[in-house]
Design an enzyme around this catalytic site. Structure first.
Site, PDB file in Angstrom:
ATOM      1  N   LYS A 145       7.249  16.954  21.901  1.00 56.88           N
ATOM      2  CA  LYS A 145       6.178  16.298  21.256  1.00 56.88           C
ATOM      3  C   LYS A 145       6.075  16.674  19.728  1.00 56.88           C
ATOM      4  O   LYS A 145       7.157  17.755  19.505  1.00 56.88           O
ATOM      5  CB  LYS A 145       4.980  16.426  21.908  1.00 56.88           C
ATOM      6  CG  LYS A 145       4.938  15.684  23.288  1.00 56.88           C
ATOM      7  CD  LYS A 145       5.151  14.244  23.205  1.00 56.88           C
ATOM      8  CE  LYS A 145       4.637  13.464  24.505  1.00 56.88           C
ATOM      9  NZ  LYS A 145       5.273  13.927  25.785  1.00 56.88           N
TER      10      LYS A 145
HETATM   11  C1  LIG Z   1       2.502   8.639  27.542  1.00 57.44           C
HETATM   12  C2  LIG Z   1       2.313   9.922  27.969  1.00 57.44           C
HETATM   13  N1  LIG Z   1       1.307   9.924  28.706  1.00 57.44           N
HETATM   14  C3  LIG Z   1       1.083  11.322  29.578  1.00 57.44           C
HETATM   15  C4  LIG Z   1       1.929  12.397  29.229  1.00 57.44           C
HETATM   16  C5  LIG Z   1       1.556  13.609  29.816  1.00 57.44           C
HETATM   17  O1  LIG Z   1       1.451  14.740  29.130  1.00 57.44           O
HETATM   18  P1  LIG Z   1       1.729  16.181  29.616  1.00 57.44           P
HETATM   19  O2  LIG Z   1       3.160  16.164  29.938  1.00 57.44           O
HETATM   20  O3  LIG Z   1       1.477  16.994  28.493  1.00 57.44           O
HETATM   21  O4  LIG Z   1       1.066  16.404  30.876  1.00 57.44           O
HETATM   22  C6  LIG Z   1       3.091  12.087  28.677  1.00 57.44           C
HETATM   23  C7  LIG Z   1       4.129  13.070  28.621  1.00 57.44           C
HETATM   24  O5  LIG Z   1       5.336  13.317  28.639  1.00 57.44           O
HETATM   25  C8  LIG Z   1       3.352  10.885  28.003  1.00 57.44           C
HETATM   26  O6  LIG Z   1       4.453  10.607  27.119  1.00 57.44           O
END
Ligand SMILES: Cc1ncc(COP(=O)(O)O)c(C=O)c1O
Length: 403
Positions: A202
């Protein structure tokens, strides 16, 4: 046929020399000495978990996006769960979301015992279509979870208008969209709650981590308790005040983001503006270089939006190609370009098919998009040479198969 002549070299997948000798990933973190120093300073301090760095990071983050509150979580997924809880989702409720997302967006609804209901996406931005959302509202609907796909904000004003009309909460999944703007406002300051992820691919990373921003003090209060076992005070304030008493007032989790991670986030936040500018520069270069290839459909930018470019997803026009997405994907990988695909629509994952009886065909725009999507490498520390390698490989492969 394209106006530009195909590159004559053999594709690497057919035994030719690849454009690069080593794989360029689709996304990657950037860690500088100041990040390492920030983390080491915290390791030497009194607090490793919920200490002063959590407050500092949350305050700096809230100020950056322009929200009143920012509540950190141990991941974007945990942050989504917190937001689903704070929105009051529970058994018998529904939340409407996009099928073209990472499963975590819909899973957070299931964690709360509620059901995710999908609404198809718009053909241009691949963000949830507000008209389809409106069609799917029932007396059970509690929330709408738009996803800012690839970093392009969803149609937030229209969705907020629908939410207002039906008394719903908007939980915006902005895990792709830190730094994006919608009608000159930063994402994170607009929806009832906005969720971010700090995964290494990110715009800003804390290793694992997430954040919910909100202007609503009641949501903020619930989110703080939820991420700390449902306890109404934090250990540090109890220590400061010289008292031991605490109360658990709701069923929460340990979803805390530690001081170690927040000290990394604080350093990374200082470079966010510059990183976004670099992502925008890379996106502009991709768009100008690939525009001339008829078989490629470029990502669309609506006039009201300034995307944050977590991803740069191109779509392949199969009618103009003699090979399918799989073959082109494999050919690009053979050139050592770490392309990826975002996303397999959530409803066609085996778990969702088995549990809800989906069989595919329910959300034709998202499903057709999935069949044609390829995400090109996109991260702020890509060099100009990396960017040109991607362009060369895409030209080489796509023009080879163009008909
Ligand atoms: C659209 C979206 N929602 C939720 C998440 C979940 O985030 P995390 O990986 O920090 O748990 C991601 C992560 O890649 C994502 O791309």
């Amino acid at each position: 046929m394209s106006a530009i002549a195909p590159i004559k070299a053999d594709l690497a997948v057919h035994g030719g020399t690849p454009v690069r000798s080593t794989l360029l990933p689709y996304g990657r973190q950037e860690i500088l000495e100041e990040d390492i120093k920030g983390v080491v300073d915290t390791l030497r301090s009194d607090w490793l978990t919920t200490g002063p760095k959590v407050d500092e990071f949350e305050e700096a983050f809230a100020a950056w996006v322009g929200s009143r509150h920012a509540i950190s979580f141990s991941s974007g997924t945990a942050a989504l769960h917190g937001a689903a809880f704070a929105a009051g989702l529970g058994p018998g409720h529904e939340a409407i979301t996009s099928p073209l997302t990472f499963a975590a967006t819909a899973n957070c609804v299931l964690y709360q015992g509620a059901n995710p209901v999908f609404a198809d996406v718009c053909e241009d931005t691949l963000n949830i279509n507000p008209e389809h959302v409106a069609d799917r509202i029932t007396s059970r609907t509690k929330a709408i979870l738009p996803v800012d796909y690839a970093g392009h904000p969803a149609d937030l004003d229209l969705l907020l208008e629908i939410a207002e009309r039906h008394g719903l909460t908007i939980i915006e999944d902005a895990c792709h969209a830190l730094g994006a703007e919608y009608r000159s406002r930063r994402v994170g300051s607009i929806s009832h709650m906005t969720v971010f992820s700090f995964h290494p691919v990110k715009h800003l990373t804390t290793g694992e981590g997430g954040m919910v921003t909100t202007n609503n003090p009641a949501f903020a209060d619930t989110l703080r308790k939820f991420r700390n076992h449902g306890i109404s005070s934090e250990a540090r304030s109890r220590q400061r005040e010289g008292q031991w008493h605490y109360e658990m007032v709701l069923l929460g989790f340990n979803y805390r983001l530690p001081d170690i991670a927040c000290s990394l986030g604080l350093q990374q936040l200082k470079r966010l503006e510059a990183n976004l500018a670099r992502r925008r520069e890379i996106a502009a270069r991709y768009s100008s270089a690939l525009r001339e290839i008829p078989a490629i459909i470029l990502p669309v930018i609506l006039p009201e939006a300034s995307p944050a470019w977590h991803l740069y997803p191109i779509r392949l026009d199969s009618a103009k190609l003699s090979a399918g997405r799989e073959e082109i994907f494999r050919a690009l990988r053979a050139e050592n370009i770490g392309v990826n695909v975002h996303y397999i629509p959530v409803h066609v994952h085996p778990y969702y098919k088995q549990r809800f009886g989906y069989h595919g065909g329910e959300f034709p725009i998202a499903e057709a998009a999935y069949e044609s999507l390829i995400s090109l490498p996109m991260f702020h520390s890509m060099s100009n040479k990396d960017v040109e390698d991607v362009i060369e490989a895409v030209r080489k492969v796509v023009l080879h198969y163009e008909q």
